[in-house]
Design a protein around this motif. Structure first.
Motif, mmCIF file in Angstrom:
data_model
loop_
_atom_site.group_PDB
_atom_site.id
_atom_site.type_symbol
_atom_site.label_atom_id
_atom_site.label_comp_id
_atom_site.label_asym_id
_atom_site.label_seq_id
_atom_site.Cartn_x
_atom_site.Cartn_y
_atom_site.Cartn_z
ATOM 1 N N MET A 1 76.922 45.814 82.152
ATOM 2 C CA MET A 1 75.643 46.155 82.776
ATOM 3 C C MET A 1 75.496 47.659 82.946
ATOM 4 S SD MET A 1 75.008 43.130 85.608
ATOM 5 C CE MET A 1 76.647 43.158 86.352
ATOM 6 N N GLN B 1 64.964 41.109 81.570
ATOM 7 C CA GLN B 1 66.148 40.270 81.745
ATOM 8 C C GLN B 1 66.079 39.493 83.050
ATOM 9 O OE1 GLN B 1 69.509 43.042 81.526
ATOM 10 N NE2 GLN B 1 70.222 41.997 79.687
ATOM 11 N N SER C 1 74.185 42.431 90.113
ATOM 12 C CA SER C 1 73.397 42.300 88.884
ATOM 13 C C SER C 1 72.467 43.501 88.780
ATOM 14 C CB SER C 1 72.597 40.991 88.904
ATOM 15 O OG SER C 1 71.856 40.871 90.104
ATOM 16 N N MET D 1 71.663 37.785 81.812
ATOM 17 C CA MET D 1 72.770 38.741 81.823
ATOM 18 C C MET D 1 74.106 38.029 81.777
ATOM 19 S SD MET D 1 73.318 42.001 81.931
ATOM 20 C CE MET D 1 74.880 42.104 81.077
ATOM 21 N N LEU E 1 70.016 44.860 86.125
ATOM 22 C CA LEU E 1 69.411 44.379 84.891
ATOM 23 C C LEU E 1 68.464 45.385 84.263
ATOM 24 C CD1 LEU E 1 68.504 40.802 86.193
ATOM 25 C CD2 LEU E 1 70.671 41.599 85.218
ATOM 26 N N THR F 1 68.763 37.273 85.770
ATOM 27 C CA THR F 1 70.186 37.232 86.125
ATOM 28 C C THR F 1 70.921 36.241 85.231
ATOM 29 O OG1 THR F 1 69.650 37.795 88.426
ATOM 30 C CG2 THR F 1 71.819 36.859 88.000
#
Length: 379
Positions: free
Chosen positions: A341, A236, A230, A241, A232, A238
């Motif tokens: 991402m 944000q 992750s 996302m 980010l 997790t």
């Protein structure tokens, strides 16, 4: 760990350089002769490799317990050879392997003399200390192959057990925040001497954890490497996302088991994963022995850190050089989500481990090792 993941991705933006790790398909008569000699010994070597992998796994587990969870482990007596790199002209190719031995699906151990890295000079690196941060549900134990390989190259390696993970005895259901979850990592950085830097590596939900540390200790981190992790933007979480996609990951949805220690009328306290679905979700290309190790070692994932929004600044987090390693055959964080991402927060460079599942430290340890060393050497 992603929650109800998606497989659809927005259009790609060419912000980052990308390197694909894959073997070459060309061959000549000399290489054919060498392949013939190798194949004649394949049966004996495979048996030796199997025994060696089993011995390393047992030794790693025993040493980990004897040392009270303090890593690194003793160095391995064998090394593994990374595969060759992509030969596409659009990418900057990595050095190719000089080994002629075919790799098995299990990525077996190879004799030291067949391993690259002979030209590695640690004195030329900004730092030779690599810190490994596991993903949600995992522990420091998952890095045992990576630790052995890096230490053979004389790297200093530290693998962290986050709160309630691995052999840390704290109750996962009692974790209230991301800061509490990453306390062991924060403690590590606070003990570093002035001027000392490390290369910080995060896998899966460990990406959010190393981002938290990057914001607090930018001057102590030479590079940050996100492995199927992750990565980010500020503001944000997790969960944000993984929830923004239109479609959901059915396998992840089936595998998730929410734990409500405080009662069903309150938010979950943790997320557990169905052991019967672990292989398909996280280890679809990993050796059976590593799947067995994971099935008895994984812990629930604390829920509050997953929903906590990160506060990241350009002046701290933004100063650290970031790199991303994609895992294209990933069923937990699909490649489309990884690329989403990457597009939203482009790192300096993007690498890819061909045919890797969500856990390249098991399924492709040689290729992962090669990329970690390659990134460590970048100036």
């Amino acid at each position: 760990m992603g929650i109800c993941l998606s497989t659809e991705s927005p259009p790609r933006k060419n912000h980052s350089k990308r390197v694909t790790n894959q073997s070459t398909t060309s061959a000549n008569s000399n290489s054919s002769n060498r392949w013939s000699r190798v194949r004649s010994l394949s049966s004996k070597r495979e048996k030796f490799d199997d025994a060696m992998i089993h011995e390393h796994a047992i030794a790693a587990a025993l040493l980990f317990q004897q040392n009270g969870g303090v890593l690194p482990f003793d160095r391995s007596t064998s090394l593994r050879h990374p595969p060759g790199s992509a030969n596409s002209k659009r990418y900057n190719p990595l050095p190719r392997s000089s080994s002629t031995r075919p790799r098995s699906v299990a990525d077996p151990l190879l004799p030291p003399q067949q391993l690259l890295n002979q030209d590695l000079n640690l004195d030329e690196l900004e730092t030779s200390h690599i810190v490994l941060v596991h993903g949600g549900g995992f522990g420091a134990w998952c890095w045992y192959k990576t630790i052995a390989l890096l230490e053979e190259c004389k790297f200093k390696v530290t693998a962290i057990d986050l709160t309630g993970s691995g052999i840390d005895l704290f109750d996962t259901n009692s974790i209230k925040s991301l800061s509490q979850y990453v306390t062991p990592l924060i403690d590590f950085f606070e003990k570093l001497t002035d001027g000392e830097k490390v290369i910080l590596v995060g896998h899966d939900f460990g990406g959010s954890c190393i981002s938290y540390a990057m914001e607090l200790f930018p001057s102590k981190i030479s590079k940050a490497i996100f492995i199927a992790a992750s990565m980010l933007k500020s503001g944000q979480s997790t969960l944000d996302m993984f929830s923004q996609k239109e479609n959901t990951n059915d396998l992840m949805r089936q595998a998730q088991k929410f734990i409500y220690t405080n009662g069903n009328n309150l938010p979950p306290t943790a997320i557990d994963l169905d052991k019967m679905l672990l292989k398909d979700l996280l280890f679809n290309h990993s050796p059976p022995k590593d799947v067995a190790l994971a099935s008895v070692s994984m812990r629930p994932i604390p829920f509050p850190p997953v929903v906590e929004k990160l506060c990241l600044s350009d002046s701290n987090y933004g100063k650290v050089r970031r790199f991303y390693i994609e895992t294209p055959d990933d069923n937990a964080i699909p490649i489309a989500l990884q690329q989403s991402m990457i597009n939203q927060s482009p790192p300096e460079k993007v690498f890819r481990i061909k045919a890797s599942d969500h856990s390249p430290f098991f399924s492709k340890p040689q290729a992962l090792h090669k990329l970690l060393v390659e990134i460590a050497k970048l100036t």
